[in-house]
Design an enzyme around this catalytic site. Structure first.
Site, PDB file in Angstrom:
ATOM      1  N   LYS A  16      64.953  16.440 105.750  1.00  0.00           N
ATOM      2  CA  LYS A  16      65.630  17.539 105.297  1.00  0.00           C
ATOM      3  C   LYS A  16      66.143  17.180 103.877  1.00  0.00           C
ATOM      4  CE  LYS A  16      68.976  21.347 106.147  1.00  0.00           C
ATOM      5  NZ  LYS A  16      69.816  21.900 107.231  1.00  0.00           N
ATOM      6  N   SER A  33      69.415  26.809 108.589  1.00  0.00           N
ATOM      7  CA  SER A  33      68.704  26.236 107.413  1.00  0.00           C
ATOM      8  C   SER A  33      67.953  25.290 107.557  1.00  0.00           C
ATOM      9  CB  SER A  33      69.972  25.786 106.621  1.00  0.00           C
ATOM     10  OG  SER A  33      70.503  24.448 107.168  1.00  0.00           O
ATOM     11  N   SER A  41      72.007  25.197 112.706  1.00  0.00           N
ATOM     12  CA  SER A  41      70.815  25.043 111.586  1.00  0.00           C
ATOM     13  C   SER A  41      69.606  24.063 111.919  1.00  0.00           C
ATOM     14  CB  SER A  41      71.342  24.699 110.248  1.00  0.00           C
ATOM     15  OG  SER A  41      71.953  25.881 109.683  1.00  0.00           O
TER      16      SER A  41
END
Lengths: 489, 95
Positions: free
Chosen positions: A76, A151, A175
């Site tokens: 990420k 997210s 998330s």
């Protein structure tokens, strides 16, 4: 090969049936083909990844390989990786190349894991749909018109579309779990403090926690074995002895007590989601588990509490982006204050600005007690609810999200509606508990449904055991979105 | 509680974010919606409850007060918007 579990890939690498270079090349080719549509990756550096793969192959040839040596993992874009652009989905950091490694990147490097690239995300991890990224929305591989969740939506899409065997995520209010649910993959947010936050760009420090995302619980256990552990450079890292998170995978579930919070099965959950979750619970009963109703009376308060505490911490953490030392600086300004104001106005997107403004307000003179202090007190009530529930059960289960993946744009104009989609995940972060999501069927629209498993503090190995046993009895986690089948490539 | 346009502009100044009148107007409605959501928590009696500022009741560890990092200012300044002679450049604040 691209459908294989991490254990299977490790076996193929060990037996020299494939090399890490071949595996990495194959994934890079698939990313090149599919990423223009899915937008799951924001940075791919094929030569750097292949160099790591060559080094992993050499390490394996020398006989000093660890279980995941040579396996590519997508990271990420919230994790600093030395020499890699690290944007956090923001224009503010669009020119930022990290000068150091986050602790989890260092751990992956030490294990010989290949960095496959950086995945797209909501700006500064603020969002539930991956529509707030400066680099554009990610698409859900199960339904290109739908969001992947946020997210960590880029990571979820990368795993679901078989662009990566596994990926990392972060979870401040859901998330990891919500995008895992919406994309039909598995993801775990460990107990707060189990995985180092060093080098992970901060959103809300008392809530942020990193964790792995993969196709199965067994894969999550192997990844967590690399990611977890004490880090003296992170003051919130917990000094605990190392654990083998795969140690209990084979344990039978007979006698496991599952708590079902009545608030998680009430109005507001879509009927098809509820049906899939109830069928999954029935599956656990067939595996020998008992169910008991539990009460989490303050569930509704978790959203208001979160939307005071998280913006308050964000407004403080994001004060560092002022255009002086790194990040975006406006081209034209009149004085220092004007430089700050214009750099931040240009560098941040609307969702980030809105949260900074809320945080600034609730911390401002005259409002601190009414908002921030009250929210901290209610946070204790929410944590207490879980403590009471765990007196009568071993794990808690319910839906991860009240709906399946919604369409792009469906909620982006109404932040309150967007925030309500995290109703079942947020309380876990407030209490600092571990939580995970595993695939548990599909809604009427053909989009995945995620089952949330919440454990008591430090019960990750037990939770992974629970999820693994379910995945031995079901095949939801093996399904691949239509048109993206690996063999069809 | 309801915010007005002047409140939004004042908060934006405190947060060091430039906002135009149109932006402030758009944000106002959204912030009032969010604060309506937040209001729900005000009614809960909490006088006897200890605030919980950390995810767990642990004491945050402090490190030894010793130098643990080498000088890396050149590396860190290599990504700065403007530097000169080892210093970050900003507009003049003192005449």
């Amino acid at each position: 090969m691209l459908n294989a579990s991490l254990t299977e890939l490790a076996r193929l690498l060990e037996a020299k049936q494939i090399s890490s270079v071949e595996l990495t090349q194959s994934l890079l080719g698939r990313i090149e083909r599919l990423n223009p549509t899915l937008n799951a990756f924001v940075t791919v550096r094929a030569e750097t990844s292949l160099a790591q793969a060559r080094e992993a192959d050499a390490r394996r040839a020398r006989g000093d390989a660890l279980p995941l040596t040579g396996i590519p993992v997508a990271q990420k874009d919230i994790f600093c990786a030395h020499g890699w652009p690290t944007t956090c989905g923001s224009r503010m950091l669009s020119n930022f190349v990290a000068p150091y490694d986050a602790e989890i990147i260092r751990r992956f490097d030490a294990a010989g894991v290949v960095n496959l690239g950086k995945t797209n995300m909501d700006e500064f991890a603020m969002g539930s749909s991956n529509e707030t990224s400066f680099f554009g929305p990610v698409r859900n591989p199960w339904a290109p018109a739908a969001v992947p969740g946020g997210s960590s939506g880029g990571s979820a899409t990368a795993v679901a579309a078989r662009l990566a065997p596994a990926a990392t995520g972060t979870d401040t209010g859901g998330s990891i779990r919500q995008p895992a649910a919406l994309c039909g993959i598995s993801g775990i947010k460990p107990t707060y403090g189990v995985v180092s936050r060093y080098g992970m760009i901060a959103f809300a420090s008392s809530l942020d926690q990193a964790g792995p995302m993969a196709k199965s619980a067994e894969d999550l256990a192997l990844l967590l074995n690399v990611m977890a552990g004490f880090d003296p450079r992170d003051s919130t890292s917990l000094d605990r002895p190392p654990e083998d998170y795969a140690r209990d995978l084979a344990k039978p579930l007979t006698g496991l007590r599952i708590g079902l919070p009545k608030q998680y099965f009430a109005e507001g959950v879509n009927a098809d989601v509820l049906r899939a979750i109830e069928e999954a619970i029935a599956g656990f009963r067939r595996l020998g588990c008992e169910t008991v109703e539990v009460d989490l009376p303050n569930t509704r308060l978790s959203i208001p509490v979160y939307y005071v505490l998280a913006p308050a911490e964000a407004s403080s953490n994001l004060a560092r982006y002022d255009g002086v030392r790194y990040g975006h600086r406006a081209a034209h300004y009149t004085d220092l204050t004007d430089m700050y104001q214009k750099s931040r106005a240009e560098g941040f997107g609307p969702e980030v600005k809105r949260r900074i403004l809320i945080g600034t307000y609730v911390l401002s003179h005259g409002y601190y007690d009414a908002y921030y202090l009250q929210a901290q007190k209610l946070r204790r009530l929410i944590a207490h609810d879980f403590a009471e529930a765990f007196k009568v059960c071993d794990v808690i289960m319910g839906p991860t999200s009240p709906t399946t993946a919604f369409d792009l744009g469906a909620k982006s104009g109404d932040p309150v509606q967007m925030y309500l989609s995290d109703i079942f995940t947020i309380a876990v972060n407030l209490a600092g508990l571990p939580g995970m999501s595993i695939p548990a069927g599909f809604g009427d629209d053909g989009r995945p449904v995620g089952l949330q498993v919440i454990g008591n503090y430090f019960s990750e190995a037990r939770m992974l055991n629970v999820a693994h046993q379910y995945q031995l009895a079901t095949d939801w986690h093996r399904r691949v979105p239509a048109g993206l089948e690996v063999d069809a490539q | 509680m309801s915010l007005c346009l002047e409140d939004v502009k004042r908060i934006a100044r405190l947060a060091r974010i430039a906002v135009s009148d149109e932006e402030a107007d758009a944000v106002l409605g959204q912030m009032n919606g969010i604060f309506a959501l937040i209001e729900e928590m005000q009614a809960v009696p909490t006088a006897s409850i200890e605030p919980m500022s950390h995810a767990q009741d642990v004491v945050v560890r402090l490190r030894e007060d010793v130098v643990s990092e080498g000088d890396q200012h050149e590396l860190f300044q290599s990504i700065a918007p403007q530097v000169e002679a080892g210093l970050y450049l900003v507009p003049k604040v003192i005449e």
